[in-house]
Scaffold this active site. Sequence first.
Site, PDB file in Angstrom:
ATOM      1  N   ARG A 119       0.690  -0.944   0.050  1.00 21.11           N
ATOM      2  CA  ARG A 119      -0.053  -0.007   0.105  1.00 21.11           C
ATOM      3  C   ARG A 119       0.935   1.211  -0.050  1.00 21.11           C
ATOM      4  NH1 ARG A 119      -4.767  -2.123   4.259  1.00 21.11           N
ATOM      5  NH2 ARG A 119      -5.766  -3.621   2.911  1.00 21.11           N
ATOM      6  N   LYS A 141       3.527  10.762 -12.292  1.00 20.00           N
ATOM      7  CA  LYS A 141       2.635   9.921 -13.258  1.00 20.00           C
ATOM      8  C   LYS A 141       3.387   8.622 -13.200  1.00 20.00           C
ATOM      9  CE  LYS A 141       0.148  13.166 -15.934  1.00 20.00           C
ATOM     10  NZ  LYS A 141      -0.389  13.593 -17.376  1.00 20.00           N
ATOM     11  N   GLU A 183      10.738  16.504 -25.419  1.00 20.05           N
ATOM     12  CA  GLU A 183      10.305  17.015 -24.262  1.00 20.05           C
ATOM     13  C   GLU A 183      10.819  18.163 -23.806  1.00 20.05           C
ATOM     14  OE1 GLU A 183       7.444  15.903 -22.979  1.00 20.05           O
ATOM     15  OE2 GLU A 183       7.429  13.629 -23.386  1.00 20.05           O
ATOM     16  N   LYS A 225       8.327  22.346 -15.178  1.00 21.04           N
ATOM     17  CA  LYS A 225       7.329  21.175 -14.755  1.00 21.04           C
ATOM     18  C   LYS A 225       6.972  21.075 -13.382  1.00 21.04           C
ATOM     19  CE  LYS A 225       5.935  16.325 -15.453  1.00 21.04           C
ATOM     20  NZ  LYS A 225       6.182  14.998 -16.070  1.00 21.04           N
ATOM     21  N   GLU A 235      -4.247  17.276 -12.665  1.00 20.93           N
ATOM     22  CA  GLU A 235      -4.730  17.533 -13.935  1.00 20.93           C
ATOM     23  C   GLU A 235      -6.255  18.021 -13.726  1.00 20.93           C
ATOM     24  OE1 GLU A 235      -4.371  14.953 -17.373  1.00 20.93           O
ATOM     25  OE2 GLU A 235      -2.339  15.394 -17.298  1.00 20.93           O
ATOM     26  N   ARG A 240      -1.988  21.434 -15.529  1.00 20.20           N
ATOM     27  CA  ARG A 240      -1.197  20.147 -15.720  1.00 20.20           C
ATOM     28  C   ARG A 240      -1.403  19.485 -17.424  1.00 20.20           C
ATOM     29  NH1 ARG A 240       1.390  15.523 -12.101  1.00 20.20           N
ATOM     30  NH2 ARG A 240       2.780  14.841 -13.339  1.00 20.20           N
ATOM     31  N   ASN A 244       1.085  17.568 -21.710  1.00 19.73           N
ATOM     32  CA  ASN A 244       0.540  16.618 -22.799  1.00 19.73           C
ATOM     33  C   ASN A 244       0.596  17.176 -24.208  1.00 19.73           C
ATOM     34  OD1 ASN A 244       0.059  14.853 -20.768  1.00 19.73           O
ATOM     35  ND2 ASN A 244      -2.199  15.736 -20.542  1.00 19.73           N
ATOM     36  N   HIS A 247       0.931  14.627 -27.174  1.00 26.93           N
ATOM     37  CA  HIS A 247       0.956  13.213 -26.750  1.00 26.93           C
ATOM     38  C   HIS A 247      -0.267  12.640 -27.181  1.00 26.93           C
ATOM     39  CE1 HIS A 247       4.214  14.527 -24.133  1.00 26.93           C
ATOM     40  NE2 HIS A 247       4.281  13.342 -23.438  1.00 26.93           N
ATOM     41  N   HIS A 251       0.471   9.350 -28.688  1.00 28.33           N
ATOM     42  CA  HIS A 251       0.276   8.042 -28.427  1.00 28.33           C
ATOM     43  C   HIS A 251      -0.462   7.146 -29.491  1.00 28.33           C
ATOM     44  CE1 HIS A 251       0.185   9.230 -23.832  1.00 28.33           C
ATOM     45  NE2 HIS A 251       1.537   9.022 -24.383  1.00 28.33           N
ATOM     46  N   HIS A 265       8.954   6.981 -27.894  1.00 29.45           N
ATOM     47  CA  HIS A 265       7.954   8.077 -27.152  1.00 29.45           C
ATOM     48  C   HIS A 265       8.258   9.296 -27.778  1.00 29.45           C
ATOM     49  CE1 HIS A 265       5.132   9.751 -24.674  1.00 29.45           C
ATOM     50  NE2 HIS A 265       6.097  10.186 -23.820  1.00 29.45           N
TER      51      HIS A 265
END
Length: 365
Positions: A119, A141, A183, A225, A235, A240, A244, A247, A251, A265
Amino acid sequence: MSIVTVGLAARSYDIVIENNALADAARHLAPWTGKGRLVVVTDTNVAASHLTALTAALAGTRIDPIILPAGESTKSWAHLEQLCDALLALEIERSEAIVALGGGVIGDLTGFAASIVKRGCSVVQIPTTLLSQVDSSVGGKTAINTRAGKNLIGAFYQPSFVLIDPATLDTLPVREVRAGYAEVVKYGLIDNPEFFAWCEGNGPALLSGDPAARTHAIETSVRAKAAIVGEDERETSGRRALLNLGHTFGHALEAETGYSDRLLHGEAVAAGMAIAFRFSAARGLCSTEDASLVTAHLHRMGLPASARSADVTASGSVLAAHMSHDKKREGGTVPFLLARGIGQTFLDKSVSLDEVAAFLDSDVG
């Protein structure tokens, strides 16, 4: 040495940027070596380049390495299970830190495993690629990929510390550095046209290994960032979401290439950003001159700037179908990051996938 803090109240943490920081790991990681050992998760490529140096720097601390295969395919259910089983077999305690030594794949996978094992265990990120140093190691993330799409299973789970050593980039293939550069330039395109201008003038030096250019790019990106994450960790406000840029298109390109080394990527993000600018120009949102400038810059840096230059020949409808699985989809609509100009990115929730598909069929980049 530069220190950037991600301000999240009780969960705030520092990012240290220092050339040859790996050699000084004992000092930097002292808060997490009190129990006499560290569990280090890495991949086969990074282990060959950096694990011995990290182990030597931490003489006196027992290092328990977990070495996974390199490549995007490691961000999977199977390797998440393998990693969690390995951590439990090592009897990891919640008070110990799990160190992620590697690029974005290792950072994402290890961060997610840390969030669910017992946990929640502490995780320290030591990113070794340009992409992970300027983006994925910061902000919490974490995720794996599934058949349905990229990063659809994961959690927001902040690291306890991030240690960035720009010297680790010396061991990277130039293709990996180029992919990470996408990036970097993203931060200029989002809201910092002066930084985009800096990239125009200094991008080639960065790719060729100039230490000053490399360090400046990393620090500028990390500060940008960290500020955005501090304002909008999950987000919820839309701030935030600006990170992206490129992206959603990217993606879809990755999905079409099977999340493989055929398209990295960062390469997909580069193509996605250029497509986003041309799509914005086609909608009358930004000038064709700005869209052309972005496309030309990415091509000059050796990056793809269209589906075609990314060697993706799928139709617009096929790519749009991939986008329909986007994790940010809400009310049946996929939000897109578009631009009113360089440094003027915004979130648009009015775009239809049919419109995107038609544009992609006509876009030649």
